[in-house]
Design an enzyme around this catalytic site. Structure first.
Site, PDB file in Angstrom:
ATOM      1  N   ASP A 130      -1.681  15.589  21.104  1.00  0.00           N
ATOM      2  CA  ASP A 130      -0.554  15.303  20.212  1.00  0.00           C
ATOM      3  C   ASP A 130      -0.844  15.698  18.771  1.00  0.00           C
ATOM      4  O   ASP A 130       0.073  16.070  18.034  1.00  0.00           O
ATOM      5  CB  ASP A 130      -0.204  13.812  20.260  1.00  0.00           C
ATOM      6  CG  ASP A 130       0.529  13.426  21.536  1.00  0.00           C
ATOM      7  OD1 ASP A 130       0.834  14.338  22.339  1.00  0.00           O
ATOM      8  OD2 ASP A 130       0.788  12.226  21.730  1.00  0.00           O
ATOM      9  N   ASN A 169      -5.008   8.595   1.557  1.00  0.00           N
ATOM     10  CA  ASN A 169      -5.255   7.994   2.874  1.00  0.00           C
ATOM     11  C   ASN A 169      -5.653   9.016   3.922  1.00  0.00           C
ATOM     12  O   ASN A 169      -6.764   8.991   4.431  1.00  0.00           O
ATOM     13  CB  ASN A 169      -4.019   7.231   3.353  1.00  0.00           C
ATOM     14  CG  ASN A 169      -4.085   5.755   3.056  1.00  0.00           C
ATOM     15  OD1 ASN A 169      -4.998   5.294   2.373  1.00  0.00           O
ATOM     16  ND2 ASN A 169      -3.128   5.008   3.558  1.00  0.00           N
ATOM     17  N   LYS A 194      -7.164   4.177  11.985  1.00  0.00           N
ATOM     18  CA  LYS A 194      -7.569   3.057  12.842  1.00  0.00           C
ATOM     19  C   LYS A 194      -6.654   2.923  14.046  1.00  0.00           C
ATOM     20  O   LYS A 194      -7.108   2.621  15.150  1.00  0.00           O
ATOM     21  CB  LYS A 194      -7.582   1.753  12.036  1.00  0.00           C
ATOM     22  CG  LYS A 194      -8.001   0.530  12.864  1.00  0.00           C
ATOM     23  CD  LYS A 194      -7.984  -0.732  12.037  1.00  0.00           C
ATOM     24  CE  LYS A 194      -8.425  -1.944  12.866  1.00  0.00           C
ATOM     25  NZ  LYS A 194      -7.504  -2.208  13.995  1.00  0.00           N
ATOM     26  N   ASP A 253       0.822  -1.210   0.000  1.00  0.00           N
ATOM     27  CA  ASP A 253       0.000   0.000   0.000  1.00  0.00           C
ATOM     28  C   ASP A 253       0.858   1.264   0.000  1.00  0.00           C
ATOM     29  O   ASP A 253       0.498   2.276  -0.614  1.00  0.00           O
ATOM     30  CB  ASP A 253      -0.927   0.003   1.220  1.00  0.00           C
ATOM     31  CG  ASP A 253      -2.124  -0.916   1.024  1.00  0.00           C
ATOM     32  OD1 ASP A 253      -2.363  -1.358  -0.112  1.00  0.00           O
ATOM     33  OD2 ASP A 253      -2.819  -1.190   2.016  1.00  0.00           O
TER      34      ASP A 253
END
EC number: 2.7.1.23
Length: 269
Positions: A152, A124, A167, A47
């Site tokens: 963060d 993405n 995820k 990917d």
């Protein structure tokens, strides 16, 4: 003849597959190698390699279709295995324009130095983080202030990218059939003084997100695997892009089957 480009990573197995592809295409009467103006781009690797291929051909991404061959672990963008070169060549030779398209993330960055804005597309995700310390930023949804974030960082992802970094920071997995973007928090600070929603947010296509980092901070902005700029950022605006990325669809693996295969493994009937 259909014009084909091959984009490979530096792994030996990937290079071997790329050389075999080139040899097969050279012998084909229906295909020709063209790395400058391809109709099909074959990514050989994983990917990450396909993401690099997408950005390499970003200027003509609205005129190409992508195909992924994976030479390592299973990926969400790579339908073919390294030992299926003959089958892929046959599919290319019998191509009838079939494709599947996924949403892209449209990113506009304005700077505090008053210079020209930058624009990028992400397949993405995009992240914004602080170089050191805590990121402080105001988050607006459709020009209405939603919250002041401290933590963060923030991850803004596409549906197809929801299975990646999103995820890992606790975001939801979204089927790419949905035209939406997602905001997920990266280690937010929540106490009596600072408070954020603390949950992923899914934004429909008619809305947009604007992030305004605190002045004086040094946030780092990424687009997929790339750092966009080190200039002082004034605002970042995220929308679902009008343009979509196209994959040549010679075989179909259901999205949820991909998720199951990658994160759960083979299940008994």
């Amino acid at each position: 003849m259909m014009r084909v480009a091959i984009y490979s990573n530096l792994v030996q197995l990937s290079n071997n597959v790329a050389e075999r592809l080139k040899a097969e295409i050279d012998q084909s009467e229906k295909l020709v190698l063209d790395s400058l103006n391809p109709e099909i781009v074959i990514s050989v690797g994983g990917d990450g390699t396909l993401l690099s291929a997408f950005h390499h051909y970003a200027d003509i991404s609205d005129r190409i279709r992508l195909v992924g061959i994976h030479t390592g672990h299973l990926g969400f963008y790579t339908d073919w295995r390294d030992y299926e070169v003959d089958e892929l060549i046959a599919s290319l030779e019998n191509d009838n324009g079939q494709s599947e398209t996924y949403p892209l993330l449209d990113i506009t960055i304005n700077y505090r130095d008053g210079g020209s804005a930058d624009h990028a597309l992400a397949l993405n995700e995009s992240t914004i983080k602080q170089v050191s310390g805590t990121l402080t930023a105001d988050v607006y949804i459709k020009d209405q202030k939603f919250e002041s974030f401290r933590g963060d960082g923030l991850c803004i992802s596409t549906p197809s990218g929801s299975t990646a970094y999103n995820k890992s920071v606790g975001g939801a997995i979204i089927n790419p059939a949905l035209n939406a973007l997602q905001i997920s928090e990266i280690s937010s600070i929540n106490n009596r003084v600072f408070r954020t929603l603390g949950s992923p947010i899914i934004i429909p296509p008619e809305e947009w997100v604007r992030i305004v980092p605190e002045e004086g901070g040094q946030p780092v902005l990424t687009c997929d695997q790339q750092v966009i700029s080190g200039r002082p950022i004034k605002t970042i605006e995220y929308r679902i892009a009008k343009q979509r990325v196209a994959f040549a669809q010679y075989r179909h693996t259901h999205f949820w089957q991909r998720v199951s295969n990658s994160f759960i493994g083979v299940q008994d009937d």
